[in-house]
Design an enzyme around this catalytic site. Structure first.
Site, PDB file in Angstrom:
ATOM      1  N   ASP A  67      -6.696  -3.355  -7.596  1.00 16.91           N
ATOM      2  CA  ASP A  67      -7.235  -3.974  -6.391  1.00 16.91           C
ATOM      3  C   ASP A  67      -7.463  -5.455  -6.653  1.00 16.91           C
ATOM      4  O   ASP A  67      -7.669  -5.859  -7.803  1.00 16.91           O
ATOM      5  CB  ASP A  67      -8.547  -3.316  -5.971  1.00 16.91           C
ATOM      6  CG  ASP A  67      -8.854  -3.636  -4.517  1.00 16.91           C
ATOM      7  OD1 ASP A  67      -8.287  -2.998  -3.635  1.00 16.91           O
ATOM      8  OD2 ASP A  67      -9.628  -4.586  -4.276  1.00 16.91           O
ATOM      9  N   ARG A  98      -6.982  10.869  -6.969  1.00 18.89           N
ATOM     10  CA  ARG A  98      -8.176  10.080  -6.623  1.00 18.89           C
ATOM     11  C   ARG A  98      -9.436  10.935  -6.781  1.00 18.89           C
ATOM     12  O   ARG A  98     -10.448  10.468  -7.305  1.00 18.89           O
ATOM     13  CB  ARG A  98      -7.997   9.586  -5.198  1.00 18.89           C
ATOM     14  CG  ARG A  98      -9.179   8.991  -4.521  1.00 18.89           C
ATOM     15  CD  ARG A  98      -9.350   7.529  -4.900  1.00 18.89           C
ATOM     16  NE  ARG A  98     -10.336   6.922  -4.026  1.00 18.89           N
ATOM     17  CZ  ARG A  98     -11.623   7.207  -4.064  1.00 18.89           C
ATOM     18  NH1 ARG A  98     -12.087   8.059  -4.936  1.00 18.89           N
ATOM     19  NH2 ARG A  98     -12.453   6.620  -3.224  1.00 18.89           N
ATOM     20  N   TYR A 145     -14.629 -12.222   0.113  1.00 20.03           N
ATOM     21  CA  TYR A 145     -15.374 -11.000  -0.248  1.00 20.03           C
ATOM     22  C   TYR A 145     -16.586 -11.342  -1.110  1.00 20.03           C
ATOM     23  O   TYR A 145     -17.660 -10.754  -0.956  1.00 20.03           O
ATOM     24  CB  TYR A 145     -14.465 -10.009  -0.981  1.00 20.03           C
ATOM     25  CG  TYR A 145     -13.453  -9.345  -0.058  1.00 20.03           C
ATOM     26  CD1 TYR A 145     -13.789  -8.210   0.679  1.00 20.03           C
ATOM     27  CD2 TYR A 145     -12.175  -9.865   0.102  1.00 20.03           C
ATOM     28  CE1 TYR A 145     -12.884  -7.609   1.538  1.00 20.03           C
ATOM     29  CE2 TYR A 145     -11.256  -9.272   0.964  1.00 20.03           C
ATOM     30  CZ  TYR A 145     -11.620  -8.151   1.673  1.00 20.03           C
ATOM     31  OH  TYR A 145     -10.729  -7.561   2.530  1.00 20.03           O
ATOM     32  N   ARG A 159      -3.981   6.552   0.257  1.00 18.57           N
ATOM     33  CA  ARG A 159      -4.531   7.792   0.824  1.00 18.57           C
ATOM     34  C   ARG A 159      -3.613   8.575   1.752  1.00 18.57           C
ATOM     35  O   ARG A 159      -3.867   9.739   2.039  1.00 18.57           O
ATOM     36  CB  ARG A 159      -5.842   7.473   1.567  1.00 18.57           C
ATOM     37  CG  ARG A 159      -6.997   7.245   0.630  1.00 18.57           C
ATOM     38  CD  ARG A 159      -8.141   6.581   1.341  1.00 18.57           C
ATOM     39  NE  ARG A 159      -7.725   5.259   1.807  1.00 18.57           N
ATOM     40  CZ  ARG A 159      -8.531   4.373   2.367  1.00 18.57           C
ATOM     41  NH1 ARG A 159      -9.792   4.673   2.577  1.00 18.57           N
ATOM     42  NH2 ARG A 159      -8.080   3.201   2.734  1.00 18.57           N
ATOM     43  N   ARG A 195       0.811  -1.224   0.000  1.00 20.02           N
ATOM     44  CA  ARG A 195       0.000   0.000   0.000  1.00 20.02           C
ATOM     45  C   ARG A 195       0.843   1.273   0.000  1.00 20.02           C
ATOM     46  O   ARG A 195       0.486   2.274   0.626  1.00 20.02           O
ATOM     47  CB  ARG A 195      -0.936   0.043   1.216  1.00 20.02           C
ATOM     48  CG  ARG A 195      -2.130  -0.872   1.108  1.00 20.02           C
ATOM     49  CD  ARG A 195      -3.212  -0.284   0.208  1.00 20.02           C
ATOM     50  NE  ARG A 195      -4.264  -1.248  -0.010  1.00 20.02           N
ATOM     51  CZ  ARG A 195      -5.421  -1.251   0.667  1.00 20.02           C
ATOM     52  NH1 ARG A 195      -5.661  -0.351   1.559  1.00 20.02           N
ATOM     53  NH2 ARG A 195      -6.311  -2.169   0.406  1.00 20.02           N
TER      54      ARG A 195
HETATM   55  O1  CP3 Z   1       0.069   0.327  -3.220  1.00 14.73           O
HETATM   56  C1  CP3 Z   1      -0.399  -0.823  -3.322  1.00 14.73           C
HETATM   57  O2  CP3 Z   1      -0.252  -1.713  -2.471  1.00 14.73           O
HETATM   58  C2  CP3 Z   1      -1.105  -1.196  -4.632  1.00 14.73           C
HETATM   59  C3  CP3 Z   1      -2.509  -1.181  -4.663  1.00 14.73           C
HETATM   60  C4  CP3 Z   1      -3.393  -2.106  -3.824  1.00 14.73           C
HETATM   61  C5  CP3 Z   1      -4.660  -1.682  -3.339  1.00 14.73           C
HETATM   62  N1  CP3 Z   1      -5.291  -2.761  -2.785  1.00 14.73           N
HETATM   63  C6  CP3 Z   1      -5.192  -0.313  -3.446  1.00 14.73           C
HETATM   64  C7  CP3 Z   1      -6.363   0.089  -2.657  1.00 14.73           C
HETATM   65  C8  CP3 Z   1      -3.245  -3.463  -3.488  1.00 14.73           C
HETATM   66  C9  CP3 Z   1      -2.074  -4.395  -3.714  1.00 14.73           C
HETATM   67  C10 CP3 Z   1      -4.464  -3.865  -2.846  1.00 14.73           C
HETATM   68  C11 CP3 Z   1      -4.738  -5.244  -2.380  1.00 14.73           C
HETATM   69  C12 CP3 Z   1      -5.942  -5.513  -1.582  1.00 14.73           C
HETATM   70  N2  CP3 Z   1      -7.202  -4.997  -1.747  1.00 14.73           N
HETATM   71  C13 CP3 Z   1      -6.004  -6.488  -0.552  1.00 14.73           C
HETATM   72  C14 CP3 Z   1      -4.859  -7.386  -0.105  1.00 14.73           C
HETATM   73  C15 CP3 Z   1      -3.868  -6.662   0.728  1.00 14.73           C
HETATM   74  C16 CP3 Z   1      -4.350  -6.234   2.070  1.00 14.73           C
HETATM   75  O3  CP3 Z   1      -4.393  -4.987   2.279  1.00 14.73           O
HETATM   76  O4  CP3 Z   1      -4.671  -7.065   2.903  1.00 14.73           O
HETATM   77  C17 CP3 Z   1      -7.335  -6.500  -0.057  1.00 14.73           C
HETATM   78  C18 CP3 Z   1      -7.865  -7.357   1.066  1.00 14.73           C
HETATM   79  C19 CP3 Z   1      -8.075  -5.560  -0.828  1.00 14.73           C
HETATM   80  C20 CP3 Z   1      -9.546  -5.260  -0.732  1.00 14.73           C
HETATM   81  C21 CP3 Z   1      -9.818  -3.844  -0.427  1.00 14.73           C
HETATM   82  N3  CP3 Z   1      -9.577  -2.793  -1.293  1.00 14.73           N
HETATM   83  C22 CP3 Z   1     -10.394  -3.321   0.748  1.00 14.73           C
HETATM   84  C23 CP3 Z   1     -10.813  -4.126   1.947  1.00 14.73           C
HETATM   85  C24 CP3 Z   1     -10.487  -1.924   0.558  1.00 14.73           C
HETATM   86  C25 CP3 Z   1     -11.129  -0.931   1.484  1.00 14.73           C
HETATM   87  C26 CP3 Z   1     -10.309  -0.661   2.674  1.00 14.73           C
HETATM   88  C27 CP3 Z   1      -9.535   0.590   2.493  1.00 14.73           C
HETATM   89  O5  CP3 Z   1      -8.326   0.598   2.746  1.00 14.73           O
HETATM   90  O6  CP3 Z   1     -10.187   1.586   2.117  1.00 14.73           O
HETATM   91  C28 CP3 Z   1      -9.934  -1.610  -0.703  1.00 14.73           C
HETATM   92  C29 CP3 Z   1      -9.781  -0.268  -1.314  1.00 14.73           C
HETATM   93  C30 CP3 Z   1      -8.404   0.147  -1.720  1.00 14.73           C
HETATM   94  N4  CP3 Z   1      -7.520  -0.621  -2.421  1.00 14.73           N
HETATM   95  C31 CP3 Z   1      -7.817   1.425  -1.483  1.00 14.73           C
HETATM   96  C32 CP3 Z   1      -6.535   1.393  -2.073  1.00 14.73           C
HETATM   97  C33 CP3 Z   1      -5.534   2.514  -2.150  1.00 14.73           C
HETATM   98  C34 CP3 Z   1      -8.477   2.601  -0.795  1.00 14.73           C
HETATM   99  C35 CP3 Z   1      -9.582   3.140  -1.657  1.00 14.73           C
HETATM  100  C36 CP3 Z   1      -9.584   4.631  -1.868  1.00 14.73           C
HETATM  101  O7  CP3 Z   1      -8.582   5.247  -2.288  1.00 14.73           O
HETATM  102  O8  CP3 Z   1     -10.669   5.185  -1.675  1.00 14.73           O
END
Ligand code: CP3
Length: 351
Positions: A83, A46, A159, A37, A33
């Site tokens: 994602d 974004r 999910y 944000r 990550r």
């Molecule tokens: O920088 C990076 O790591 C690359 C991008 C990336 C994202 N999600 C961006 C993201 C990666 C590799 C993921 C993987 C991901 N997504 C996982 C596995 C890794 C982990 O964190 O356990 C999982 C379980 C998800 C599912 C997911 N996506 C959730 C549960 C959420 C909401 C929670 C949150 O943090 O808001 C997301 C959204 C998400 N994926 C965001 C980002 C930057 C935030 C959304 C936003 O910008 O509004």
């Protein structure tokens, strides 16, 4: 140009060297990550993109966001901005991201719904993501690796079955005991789609691939084997058979001593350890079979200061002399001050 030819002439990425089993005096570093944000420049793009999914499917903006942390910090790799839930989306499940709540997948997959999933055209629907990979690889310096990724089948299935973030893990264990054939049919669909998806990312320019199994923990050893270890191994073996030069990292979060099971076959190049894992144990039991990636609790990076520094140095010293990739024990959280990330990377670099 073939990837092999390219690396002969240009500086080889430290990340790829560690993944090929060479210990690095200063280990490569990237952070889960690292785009997100906590970065003001991310929040700006974004907002411009509209929804989170719009951002994932806009290759120009997704490329920009993928490159942001590489421009700001001296990390060794970029991770594709996307994602894990784009796979259920490409299979036809309705996906949205609700502010403050996380992902929503509707309707949740039931035995009846599974027939509605469309396995054809998955790659076609994901085409903008491959374009992001290609654009990013073209803009990235050759000393930096580009990591592609997918969710592990079990985590993606949680999910899809729960219709969003897993609130009650017991309900999914119960779903498996009630109807193993249904859960395994879903896993099989995800294994197949993920293999295609990962191979296409490698072909578009991803140098390494990571499988995220965020929900691998908290199960019985037998269920861990059936729902996490075996499906991940099937993916790793299929990807490596098709693209033998592309290293694969697995990250089974929360599995404790069961982590050993993920590296029994030598096809997995690296294993990610989360912040609950004892690094000394990981060195002894895992590092003879795969490179290790991981590190401290991401909340220590929110806190920063001496506590963060001590934790970082602790990991660096435990993994001295073995193939190691510095990372955190899970992803950076939105409240992380970017200065602390800069300091963390500097500590690794100047060890
Ligand atoms: O920088 C990076 O790591 C690359 C991008 C990336 C994202 N999600 C961006 C993201 C990666 C590799 C993921 C993987 C991901 N997504 C996982 C596995 C890794 C982990 O964190 O356990 C999982 C379980 C998800 C599912 C997911 N996506 C959730 C549960 C959420 C909401 C929670 C949150 O943090 O808001 C997301 C959204 C998400 N994926 C965001 C980002 C930057 C935030 C959304 C936003 O910008 O509004």
């Amino acid at each position: 140009m073939k990837k092999g030819q390219e690396t002969d002439r240009k500086p080889r990425s430290k990340l790829l060297a560690a993944l090929s089993g060479e210990a690095q005096a200063i280990p490569p570093v990237w952070l889960m990550r690292q785009a997100g944000r906590y970065l003001p420049e991310y929040r700006e793009v974004r907002t411009r993109a509209g929804s989170f999914l719009d951002l994932c499917f806009n290759s120009e903006l997704a490329t920009e966001v993928t490159l942001q942390p590489v421009r700001r910090f001296d990390v060794d790799a970029a991770i594709l901005f996307s994602d894990i839930l784009v796979i259920p989306y490409a299979l036809g499940q309705n996906l949205s991201f609700v502010e403050g709540e996380g992902p929503r997948l509707k309707p949740a997959i039931t035995k009846a719904e599974i027939k509605t999933l469309r396995k054809q055209n998955v790659l076609q629907k994901l085409a903008p993501i491959f374009e992001t990979v290609a654009r990013t690889r073209a803009e990235l310096d050759s000393s930096k690796a580009l990591i592609g990724f997918a969710g592990a089948p079990w985590t993606v299935a949680t999910y899809m079955l729960a219709g969003g973030p897993l609130k009650d893990p017991a309900s999914l264990r119960a779903a498996y005991y009630d109807d193993a054939a249904f859960v395994m049919a879903l896993i099989d669909i995800l294994v197949e789609a993920s293999v295609e998806y990962l191979i296409a990312q490698a072909d578009a320019g991803a140098d390494a691939l990571q499988l995220f199994d965020t929900w691998a923990g908290g199960m019985t050893p037998e269920l861990t084997e059936i729902l996490s270890v075996i499906p991940m191994r099937r993916i790793v073996e299929a990807v490596k058979k098709a693209r033998p030069d592309t290293p694969v990292i697995v990250f089974p979060k929360g599995v404790g001593a069961l982590a050993e099971r993920y590296v029994l076959d030598k096809s997995t190049d690296a294993i990610g350890i989360d912040f609950t894992q004892d690094p000394g144990w990981a060195r002894t039991r895992l590092s003879n079979r795969a490179a290790i990636q991981g590190g401290p609790d991401p909340l220590l990076v929110v806190h920063g200061g001496a506590a963060m520094e001590k934790a970082v140095r602790g990991y660096l010293s435990v993994f001295e002399g073995v193939p190691y990739i510095f990372n955190l024990g899970h992803g950076l959280v939105p409240q992380t001050p970017p200065e602390n990330v800069a300091r963390l990377v500097e500590i690794v670099r100047r060890r």
